[in-house]
Design a protein around this motif. Structure first.
Motif, mmCIF file in Angstrom:
data_model
loop_
_atom_site.group_PDB
_atom_site.id
_atom_site.type_symbol
_atom_site.label_atom_id
_atom_site.label_comp_id
_atom_site.label_asym_id
_atom_site.label_seq_id
_atom_site.Cartn_x
_atom_site.Cartn_y
_atom_site.Cartn_z
ATOM 1 N N MET A 156 -27.094 -12.225 -11.569
ATOM 2 C CA MET A 156 -28.106 -11.294 -11.021
ATOM 3 C C MET A 156 -29.418 -11.406 -11.795
ATOM 4 O O MET A 156 -29.503 -11.087 -12.976
ATOM 5 C CB MET A 156 -27.567 -9.861 -11.122
ATOM 6 N N SER A 157 -30.430 -11.828 -11.064
ATOM 7 C CA SER A 157 -31.672 -12.175 -11.754
ATOM 8 C C SER A 157 -32.815 -11.211 -11.411
ATOM 9 O O SER A 157 -33.973 -11.530 -11.617
ATOM 10 C CB SER A 157 -32.083 -13.583 -11.337
ATOM 11 N N VAL A 158 -32.498 -10.041 -10.874
ATOM 12 C CA VAL A 158 -33.571 -9.146 -10.440
ATOM 13 C C VAL A 158 -34.224 -8.484 -11.639
ATOM 14 O O VAL A 158 -33.548 -7.938 -12.504
ATOM 15 C CB VAL A 158 -33.013 -8.083 -9.484
ATOM 16 N N GLN A 159 -35.564 -8.515 -11.652
ATOM 17 C CA GLN A 159 -36.294 -7.919 -12.752
ATOM 18 C C GLN A 159 -36.507 -6.432 -12.501
ATOM 19 O O GLN A 159 -36.903 -6.026 -11.412
ATOM 20 C CB GLN A 159 -37.643 -8.628 -12.882
ATOM 21 N N GLU A 180 -21.754 1.655 -6.909
ATOM 22 C CA GLU A 180 -22.238 0.289 -7.118
ATOM 23 C C GLU A 180 -21.795 -0.516 -5.900
ATOM 24 O O GLU A 180 -20.592 -0.658 -5.648
ATOM 25 C CB GLU A 180 -21.610 -0.264 -8.405
ATOM 26 N N LEU A 181 -22.751 -0.987 -5.142
ATOM 27 C CA LEU A 181 -22.394 -1.826 -4.002
ATOM 28 C C LEU A 181 -22.043 -3.203 -4.542
ATOM 29 O O LEU A 181 -22.902 -3.881 -5.126
ATOM 30 C CB LEU A 181 -23.548 -1.916 -3.001
ATOM 31 N N VAL A 182 -20.779 -3.583 -4.373
ATOM 32 C CA VAL A 182 -20.351 -4.854 -4.977
ATOM 33 C C VAL A 182 -20.002 -5.901 -3.931
ATOM 34 O O VAL A 182 -19.820 -7.075 -4.253
ATOM 35 C CB VAL A 182 -19.128 -4.634 -5.906
ATOM 36 N N ALA A 183 -19.873 -5.481 -2.671
ATOM 37 C CA ALA A 183 -19.475 -6.427 -1.636
ATOM 38 C C ALA A 183 -19.990 -5.991 -0.281
ATOM 39 O O ALA A 183 -20.278 -4.809 -0.067
ATOM 40 C CB ALA A 183 -17.946 -6.527 -1.592
ATOM 41 N N PRO A 239 -23.746 -14.554 11.286
ATOM 42 C CA PRO A 239 -24.566 -15.345 10.358
ATOM 43 C C PRO A 239 -25.949 -14.768 10.132
ATOM 44 O O PRO A 239 -26.481 -14.825 9.016
ATOM 45 C CB PRO A 239 -24.670 -16.715 11.049
ATOM 46 N N VAL A 240 -26.538 -14.191 11.175
ATOM 47 C CA VAL A 240 -27.878 -13.615 11.021
ATOM 48 C C VAL A 240 -27.833 -12.439 10.057
ATOM 49 O O VAL A 240 -28.693 -12.280 9.182
ATOM 50 C CB VAL A 240 -28.443 -13.176 12.392
ATOM 51 N N GLU A 241 -26.832 -11.615 10.207
ATOM 52 C CA GLU A 241 -26.698 -10.476 9.307
ATOM 53 C C GLU A 241 -26.435 -10.947 7.870
ATOM 54 O O GLU A 241 -26.976 -10.398 6.916
ATOM 55 C CB GLU A 241 -25.565 -9.560 9.782
ATOM 56 N N LEU A 242 -25.635 -11.989 7.742
ATOM 57 C CA LEU A 242 -25.359 -12.514 6.392
ATOM 58 C C LEU A 242 -26.625 -13.097 5.762
ATOM 59 O O LEU A 242 -26.853 -12.984 4.555
ATOM 60 C CB LEU A 242 -24.244 -13.561 6.451
ATOM 61 N N GLU A 243 -27.432 -13.700 6.593
ATOM 62 C CA GLU A 243 -28.696 -14.241 6.111
ATOM 63 C C GLU A 243 -29.569 -13.127 5.524
ATOM 64 O O GLU A 243 -30.147 -13.254 4.444
ATOM 65 C CB GLU A 243 -29.418 -14.949 7.274
ATOM 66 N N TRP A 244 -29.631 -12.042 6.256
ATOM 67 C CA TRP A 244 -30.367 -10.862 5.768
ATOM 68 C C TRP A 244 -29.787 -10.421 4.415
ATOM 69 O O TRP A 244 -30.520 -10.131 3.469
ATOM 70 C CB TRP A 244 -30.277 -9.739 6.809
ATOM 71 N N ALA A 245 -28.470 -10.405 4.348
ATOM 72 C CA ALA A 245 -27.800 -9.924 3.122
ATOM 73 C C ALA A 245 -28.077 -10.852 1.936
ATOM 74 O O ALA A 245 -28.153 -10.413 0.797
ATOM 75 C CB ALA A 245 -26.305 -9.801 3.359
ATOM 76 N N LYS A 246 -28.242 -12.115 2.226
ATOM 77 C CA LYS A 246 -28.540 -13.041 1.129
ATOM 78 C C LYS A 246 -29.867 -12.706 0.467
ATOM 79 O O LYS A 246 -30.040 -12.893 -0.729
ATOM 80 C CB LYS A 246 -28.575 -14.485 1.652
ATOM 81 N N ARG A 247 -30.788 -12.230 1.283
ATOM 82 C CA ARG A 247 -32.103 -11.860 0.732
ATOM 83 C C ARG A 247 -32.112 -10.452 0.119
ATOM 84 O O ARG A 247 -32.741 -10.214 -0.893
ATOM 85 C CB ARG A 247 -33.182 -11.945 1.810
ATOM 86 N N HIS A 248 -31.416 -9.535 0.762
ATOM 87 C CA HIS A 248 -31.575 -8.134 0.359
ATOM 88 C C HIS A 248 -30.435 -7.573 -0.486
ATOM 89 O O HIS A 248 -30.589 -6.535 -1.106
ATOM 90 C CB HIS A 248 -31.770 -7.250 1.606
ATOM 91 N N LEU A 249 -29.294 -8.224 -0.472
ATOM 92 C CA LEU A 249 -28.162 -7.669 -1.229
ATOM 93 C C LEU A 249 -27.709 -8.591 -2.367
ATOM 94 O O LEU A 249 -27.501 -8.148 -3.495
ATOM 95 C CB LEU A 249 -26.979 -7.392 -0.284
ATOM 96 N N PRO A 296 -29.102 -10.804 -4.350
ATOM 97 C CA PRO A 296 -29.824 -10.829 -5.627
ATOM 98 C C PRO A 296 -29.499 -9.632 -6.514
ATOM 99 O O PRO A 296 -29.779 -9.654 -7.708
ATOM 100 C CB PRO A 296 -31.306 -10.787 -5.198
ATOM 101 N N PHE A 297 -28.941 -8.577 -5.942
ATOM 102 C CA PHE A 297 -28.610 -7.391 -6.734
ATOM 103 C C PHE A 297 -27.125 -7.355 -7.100
ATOM 104 O O PHE A 297 -26.587 -6.299 -7.419
ATOM 105 C CB PHE A 297 -29.022 -6.132 -5.963
#
Lengths: 355, 355, 355, 355
Positions: free
Chosen positions: B1-4, C32-35, C41-51, C53-54
């Motif tokens: 996790m690399s979020v600043q 703590e959202l862990v999963a 696939p479109v929804e997963l794509e969104w999750a790759k950007r918004h979830l 990284p955290f």
């Protein structure tokens, strides 16, 4: 001075009778209240002080009043039980008639007034649904008519009285026709007005409870009731009537269309005052039906007068008044009997078991 | 996790300090509250229970906190008297600063914070005028900016507190700068926001009374005050501040333009509940400033964080915070001295006798 | 730092799934959202950007997510059709469950979730009726509970969506269970909350129309519907649901008691801004359900988390969620079939012809 | 029929004259409009159609009307410039007088009407401040008088007209006395009513701008103005007047006391209709002063009549009408001259340089 005034007599001087008499006397410049009748000595005593000094002739007997020279019109504001009889007598005596709602709690008796009126097409005979003369309802109707909300589809309306802790309405229920005929009749009339008098009922269902006055059941009545009316052209009206409001009179209507909604009195208020104190921000609301609709009654008197003097079309169709009673009585029957009542497009009942 | 995340410390843990600390801890996902300081043992005790378990390091001494490794920003939420000093120290220690309003009750001291910030242009230094982060005020500002009301010309705004029967505000008045600097500062800031930070004051006049707390006069303060500010470009702002509202917090603003008006909170309310009882129709209203603006403080914390992390321009200009104190202090002086104060276009005072 | 957080996974990342995921990620300090999982696939794509990284692990397959080490709870926010299946799987995997409403459009399937939960009494299993977490509804409930309105007797409630001109809701109707199960379910739940979960239905009647989307009839659905529910203990609830509001989301509720009335959101509003222009005085209103109830969803997430971490009783009884579906389905059936449906005190249907 | 009616003549048949004439003719049952005068042929033509048929005698010359046999009272509704002269002539001819506000734009001329009236104490001479007859203001006054808000301390009031795009008010400003004498006079009168006619002014300050009509400066007038009045007994009144409202007439008043607040018309509205469409929820508001206060004028006419017929004390003290002009003129002077004006307790001006 050559101005013609409509000479009118007032039948009944009870609570509503006094108001109609004073409105025609004081707030209706083109009318002249020339007569008033009541069988009740106390009411006549009141009239001696408040009407007679202004040239109003008083009668103990309604029939005698009808014979008064020059009398042109009658406002029937007596007990509901004699509305129809007095209206018919007046029609037969060739008088214009403004009759308090309802014509009768009976559909057939109500129809008999229409039949009498139909024989005298030169007379103006109107059933006084006061809300039709209220400035806010008129503004809403005008806005609807000019397309503001698209096609009107659903109407919600309620007539809810402040709780009268004396419980007077229990005794009153014996003759009122029930909560749907006495209260919701106004809302039903609004549905016929906003949806059009041609609207044909497809079904009615209703339920009611006695939350504060179980004794109402003796007269087959309830203190809170909800009714649901479906029309054959794909519209819905639903009504709530209550005798137990804590804050005051709450008569609210919404007309929902395909492109918007009009709400009348969604936020009831007595006047424009807001009170800020340690309980928050507060406003008072009208305590009675007349508090809310006082000016509508004045407008009603003036417009009836104008229609008579100028031989203009009345703003209300008398047939709608019968239709309103018909729907109200069906809702009352549905509530008491616990059954949905279904009608075909000609207005005939359909047996539910045959559905 | 690399979020600043932005690592922030909270100076002061009194009423507002606790709120800022918890907001950065719990409601600001991109910030990490890593430190907090207070000289007050009771406040530190509170912090041991509510902050320390979540990894927040506590300090009795503000200067020590400033030295914490990795600390990037400070929220100054201590007593007004030390706002400026702590802000300047933080700036000098190369920290971003979110400072509670006002920077100081003194114009010169306020200016010294700006001077310090100007030397470190890479730092984000903001004075927290919470209303600028309130969704309703922002919506109004956006509507004004897109022309909804034409040219804004008159602004009316009030900050009115619920009466605190303990009279705490009398002792508080000794250091508050007075009702115009303590309360109306928010309204003044709104005027500078809606009219533009460039707006130049032409005159101020104010009057005040002590309707409930005559002792306020000992501190040259009042419990109700009205101020009038005229700008050189033909605009007017007028303010009302009060300490004696019965119902709760009443912070209302109107922006009147040549083509319309925007009103914010003209009908204060706690939530969406209306209570109908025998006293009428009632709603409750926020009891405190924080009740009303809680979410604005959360937004403020989040936006300050985003500006720091993304090196974005702050939504508030620090110079406006000094200008707000300048106007508030002039109104206070006018109220106490009974004189109108007039300025030329360069901000210099003009002697009234020379007018 | 020794603070325990609840580790949760989010099933489904569609419109509601995204919101639940972000709420647990950003606005729920003790979780703590862990999963997160989605087959899309479109929804997963969104999750790759918004979830991701955290620190959120993503899954294409729900069953895989369930196996993640340390996972304690699941928020089921997928399509209604898989709510029950996913909830039951989670329960069987010994996870706490927060399931979006409804459990299912089928009463039996809904009951199967309750049955599964009953076998694991140590788990917290809740159906998310968001309105129960709304500050205004809670305030109303608290006021009712402390006697402000006497005995609650009549409840009026509506869930009315802004018209979606794309007509998406026509296709959606195929799986939604119909307008009473999809929209009025909220209002039904409110009736069960305010009247008590023990309330036994005596009868239901409903009517519906297609004012804007006749195609809904293909799926036995309507775009405007009114339902009437009578309870055996002498209470009434009536509901209005609509898909064609012009102004926005209009979710209003009134609870009428023997001594007063509570109204929630009788005057919908987006914020505290009023706009005065040549069309009058105007306010904007929430455009969607989420606009109106955003903070209720946040509170729901936080309270569910607290109940799990502290092993506290949930604020909602799971049985009520089944009862709500039962009533909603009966209303839908009454609307489509045109018949009133009557129940005895044990919940068994009574043949109308036998009444 | 022996009922006595008050015979009244109407001086002036312009906009307000027509209204007063019709009110006495049609809505004042105890009065009889017997005469009307106007020097304007167009106005007389109107009167021939609307008044003469009802027995009203018309005059081109005011003095001639005064001589009409049996005339008991005059309503002066002509141009402001001749109010005082006509009122005094009527008093000298032994007529009761209801005079439109203001008596004059000049304090001295206003006082001359009081002097004339004082010589004829048997006559009823009243200046028509219509708001004193408005049901909402009366309700607020009654609530204040019975202690609802504790001690009234601050009054905020505004008289704001809808923008007249014809700019008529620019020409009108030549004779109106200015915005404080023409508009705020109502608000000043409210302050004298709610605070008591004995209230002594300590200072006045005012500022004004020309946001839409710079030409007003030719007549020393402004289109938006704010005034601040301090009273010697520790009360404050502040006023806003505008000619540029977009939505309509906005006349709002707040009376803030030590224990509460009363707001009159804080949410202006034309009627009880709310319009829901894609722009939100909307209500219309009164477009003119008369729209808002129509019924107050009717009440005024009826109460004046009752006071004359029953020799009762008038509800307004004529001295307050002079005091209102005095304050309005001082505010206007302060606005134009840019100076605060200060008075001692005897009403004498104090030189600012001596403060």
């Amino acid at each position: 001075m050559s101005v013609q005034k409509m000479k009118i007599g007032c039948a009944g001087l009870g609570r509503m009778g006094k108001r109609h008499a004073l409105n025609f006397l004081e707030r209706c410049p083109r009318a002249e209240l020339v007569a008033a009748s009541s069988p009740d000595p106390v009411e006549l005593e009141w009239a001696k002080r408040h009407l007679e000094p202004f040239g109003v002739r008083l009668y103990q007997n309604y029939d005698d009043m009808l014979k008064q020279e020059g009398l042109q019109a009658i406002v029937v504001a007596s007990a509901t039980a004699v509305h129809a009889e007095q209206a018919i007598k007046a029609i037969e005596a060739d008088k214009h008639v403004l009759c308090e709602k309802p014509l009768s709690t009976s559909v057939d008796v109500s129809q008999s007034v229409v039949d009498a009126a139909n024989k005298k097409p030169h007379l103006k005979v109107m059933c006084g649904f006061s809300r039709r003369f209220d400035a806010s309802y008129r503004d809403a109707f005008k806005k609807m008519s000019t397309g503001t909300i698209g096609t009107p589809s659903v109407l919600r309306s309620q007539t809810c009285d402040k709780l009268d802790p004396s419980g007077f309405f229990v005794a009153y229920a014996e003759f009122s026709g029930g909560i749907f005929v006495d209260c919701s009749i106004h809302d039903i009339d609004l549905a016929l007005w906003f949806f059009g008098a041609h609207s044909k009922v497809k079904s009615v269902s209703a339920v009611g409870i006695t939350a504060v006055e179980p004794d109402l059941r003796k007269h087959n009545d309830r203190d809170n009731a909800v009714g649901l009316v479906e029309f054959h052209d794909g519209k819905i009206a639903y009504f709530y009537a209550s005798r137990m409001m804590a804050a005051g009179q709450e008569d609210t209507t919404e007309i929902i269309g395909t492109k918007g909604k009009l709400a009348v009195n969604a936020q009831p208020q007595m006047n424009l005052v807001n009170i800020f104190d340690d309980s928050g921000v507060r406003r008072e609301i009208p305590q009675t039906y007349y508090d809310r609709f006082e000016y509508a009654f004045v407008t009603e008197a003036n417009e009836f007068t104008a229609c008579v003097l100028e031989d203009r079309k009345l703003p209300l169709d008398l047939n709608a008044a019968v239709q309103a009673v018909r729907i109200g009585a069906a809702l009352q029957e549905s509530m008491v009997g616990g059954k949905k009542i279904v009608f075909d497009e000609d207005g005939n009942r359909i047996e539910v078991s045959k559905l």
